[in-house]
Design a protein around this motif. Structure first.
Motif, short mmCIF file in Angstrom:
data_model
loop_
_atom_site.label_atom_id
_atom_site.label_comp_id
_atom_site.label_asym_id
_atom_site.label_seq_id
_atom_site.Cartn_x
_atom_site.Cartn_y
_atom_site.Cartn_z
N CYS A 1 35.07 -69.30 -79.86
CA CYS A 1 35.38 -69.60 -81.13
C CYS A 1 36.70 -69.98 -81.00
O CYS A 1 37.72 -70.01 -80.01
CB CYS A 1 35.54 -68.22 -82.05
N CYS B 1 39.39 -67.54 -79.63
CA CYS B 1 39.24 -67.48 -78.25
C CYS B 1 39.84 -68.91 -77.59
O CYS B 1 40.57 -68.59 -76.55
CB CYS B 1 37.87 -67.25 -77.69
N CYS C 1 33.29 -61.00 -80.82
CA CYS C 1 34.14 -61.68 -80.36
C CYS C 1 35.06 -60.58 -79.69
O CYS C 1 35.70 -60.02 -80.43
CB CYS C 1 34.71 -62.70 -81.33
N CYS D 1 32.90 -65.78 -75.65
CA CYS D 1 32.86 -66.46 -77.05
C CYS D 1 33.69 -67.59 -76.98
O CYS D 1 34.70 -67.77 -76.37
CB CYS D 1 33.45 -65.45 -77.78
ZN ZN Z 1 36.02 -65.53 -80.12
#
Ligand code: ZN
Ligand code: GLA
Length: 671
Positions: free
Chosen positions: A161, A164, A114, A159
């Protein structure tokens, strides 16, 4: 560029061989034999450099760098963020990317961290800092190699997540200020997609939003920024304790990342080239694609670049992996140099014994030491580069033509629902570039932000999205005497995928008024006649009206738009602009560009007609030195006629009017 010599060598992964002490000394001996003067170290060595959190083990690397220094072998030192050690992913799962569908990756593979994770950033920063302190001022360490193939995680570079997502929302807030602005720019009242709170915004994904093209565009821009930010953080860190330049190795037409953004933090551009040679008997498509990539890399900084990786033999990740045929290794290596590379580097020096890439071509195989065809091929390249090194120093290609190749346009045109859903932007670029390559006219592949003023000819195929200010730059370029070529489905939308309303932004320059676009199936293919020859019009046929002063060079011959312009030319200021309303084939592009090159006063450096499969390009120095590379991509001899009297820059031989080239040969002439 780096010490006046052409770099020859490549990725060296001795960390995999630490339990085989004899291997290293054998490597050094064979490197000398093969003319290797540079290796890239530590690319995937995180687990060897930091076997457990905070405990650094650098002695093995120190020994290797020192010993290579004694042998006058230079080192490109990597930051090892390309692959994460298991202790890291186990203790801090947040470093592992989350896929678009919300699933977090499991540990393993590489290039899959990430870019936002603060833990990832802290851990790599600490290691980078320590590496720079210990090795950043060694005499034979010449360049930082940041991470590896950033974004290259088997297709998806991003990414998704929560960290992010949050960073994306912050990025959008900075860009748009208010949600009203964002809703307006993205046309969100369509399908009630209006956001009323920033937290409602989510990255595009398979079970979520895949229809908001403006969202997808901004997500791609954000991901590029995030990865660039990560890369710049690593560069800042290593430069705290070292004055070395930095590079990051790029990939072949990699859609995931806008390299024009990523380049900003880098001092030198480098890339990894793995063409599909010998996939078909005609090597021209592979040669054209590779040349185009080299031209992208050179044009990013208008400077020499490095061929950071290539294979001296075969690759291992396609269904079938042909070996390089005799002559191809030298030719492909010289092709890189011809287009502006100051190196020929390989992945990798020695094949690993195990692991995923153990059969990928390397300089040293598992057996037979230096007694192999590949080793001999590599040695020959080493010798040739050593002889050329200081002569090519400070030279680079300086083309007078450019083709617009822009990542944002690539993303937008392939995501949009339009006259077609199957746009392949790179194929469009390559079909135009091929007409240049066959004629021996070198072109830079630049994005829409580029300064166009030094070019005589700029072609912009399938230029769907116009960046802010682009139309004005083109207008000034043509007004000033430039020749501009563009095609149907260009200038349709602005930077947030909103259609231009009222009129085409370059209507005055192009001299046409576009009305409709047809996407005929093969049964309905149209035709047009240009310069006495009839060509097929298919896939994308723009229906436009010519303005009063615009020259119509050809018209459609069938269907309800028979008689409408297929090819036009308009004088504007001191220059002129061509509009190709109809998509056609290579035969047409060859004929068309043949005329355009003449009008632009562009000739290849040999001023000769080139046989099929042969191309030519020139590297020049500011001091007037010129080197002309003539390359034969056919597996048979060819003869180039009408070259006048030319001297071979390597052997000193003089060629009177004709140059015979062996199969897969590259000859270097004095300019
Ligand atoms: Zn991420
Ligand atoms: C890429 C990577 C290398 C290696 C080669 C060969 O270019 O950067 O580490 O994997 O491909 O597959």
């Amino acid at each position: 560029m780096l010490g006046g010599r052409m770099l020859h060598g490549g990725d060296y992964n001795p960390d995999q061989w630490l339990e085989y002490p004899k291997v290293f000394e054998e490597d050094v001996r064979l490197m000398k034999e093969a003319g290797v003067n540079c290796v890239s170290l530590g690319i995937f060595a995180w687990a060897s450099l930091e076997p457990e959190e905070g405990r650094y083990e650098f002695d093995w690397l120190d020994h290797i760098i020192t010993r290579l220094g004694e042998e006058d072998i230079q080192v490109i030192l990597a930051t090892p963020s390309g692959a994460m050690p298991h202790w890291l992913t186990q203790k801090y799962p947040e470093v592992m990317q989350v896929q678009a569908d919300g699933r977090r990756n499991l540990p393993g593979k590489r290039h899959n961290f990430c870019y936002t994770s603060p833990v990832m950033r802290q851990k790599i920063q600490a290691l980078d800092r320590a590496l720079a302190q210990r090795f950043g001022r060694r005499d034979n360490v010449i360049l930082w190699h940041i991470s590896n193939e950033l974004g290259g995680n088997f297709g998806d570079s991003t990414c998704h997540c929560e960290l992010c997502q949050e960073a994306f929302r912050e990025w959008l807030k900075k860009k748009y200020g208010t949600l009203e602005n964002l809703n307006r720019a993205w046309w969100n009242h369509f399908w009630s997609h209006t956001y009323t709170d920033w937290s409602q915004i989510h990255s595009p994904g398979p079970y979520g939003e895949i229809t908001s093209t403006a969202l997808i565009l901004d997500w791609r821009r954000f991901s590029t920024d995030q990865i660039s930010d990560f890369c710049e953080m690593e560069i800042r860190t290593v430069k705290e304790a070292s004055d070395l330049p930095a590079t990051a190795n790029f990939m072949d037409f990699f859609k995931g990342l806008d390299y024009n953004r990523l380049k900003k933090g880098l001092d030198i551009i480098s890339w990894d080239s793995y063409p599909f040679w010998h996939e078909q008997k005609d090597e021209v498509p592979a040669a054209v694609r590779t040349a185009a990539n080299h031209s992208v890399m050179r044009a990013l900084k208008k400077a020499p670049f490095l061929l950071m990786e290539s294979t001296p033999s075969g690759i291992s990740w396609r269904q079938a992996n042909p070996l390089k045929r005799p002559g191809m290794h030298m030719l492909a290596s010289m092709q890189a140099v011809a287009h502006g590379s100051d190196s020929v580097l390989y992945f990798q020096w020695r094949k690993g014994r195990g692991g995923y890439e153990k059969f990928h071509g390397a300089v040293l195989d598992h057996k037979n030491g230096s007694n192999t065809r590949t080793f001999r091929d590599v040695t020959e390249v080493g010798r040739r580069l050593a002889a050329l090194g200081d002569r090519l120093d400070q030279t680079v290609n300086r083309p007078k033509a450019a083709i617009i190749f822009d990542w944002e346009n690539w993303w937008a045109v392939e995501d949009t629902q339009g006259p077609r859903l199957d746009f392949d932007y790179v194929e469009w670029i390559l079909s135009h570039y091929r007409a240049f390559w066959e004629a021996g006219i070198e072109a830079d592949l630049v994005n829409m932000d580029a300064d166009l003023s030094g070019y005589k000819l700029v072609a912009a195929p399938l230029n769907y999205l116009y960046k802010d200010g682009y139309a004005d730059r083109v207008r000034a370029f043509v007004a000033d005497g430039g020749i501009y070529v563009t095609t149907c489905f260009s200038g349709e939308v602005n930077e947030t995928d909103l259609c231009y309303i009222g009129q085409h932004p370059l209507e005055d320059v192009l001299g046409i008024v576009p009305e409709e676009i047809d996407a005929p199936s093969d049964d309905f293919a149209n035709s047009f006649t240009y310069d006495g020859k009839t060509y097929r019009a298919f896939d994308l046929c723009g229906i436009v009206h010519a303005k009063a002063d615009t020259e119509v060079l050809s018209v459609y011959e069938k269907d309800f738009y028979a008689g409408c312009p297929a090819v036009t030319r308009n004088s504007f200021g001191k220059g002129e602009a061509y509009y190709l309303a109809a998509e056609s084939d290579l035969e047409f592009l060859r004929a068309f560009y043949g005329d355009v090159f003449q009008r632009a006063g562009l000739e290849n450096p040999l001023c000769a007609e080139l046989p099929y499969g042969v191309t030519v390009t020139e590297r020049t120095g500011m001091d007037g030195r010129k080197f002309v590379f003539v390359m034969n991509f056919r597996n048979e001899p060819v003869c180039v006629e009408g070259i006048g009297s030319r001297t071979d820059a390597e052997s000193g031989a003089v060629y009177e009017n004709r140059l015979e080239l062996r199969a897969f040969q590259c000859v270097l002439l004095e300019g």
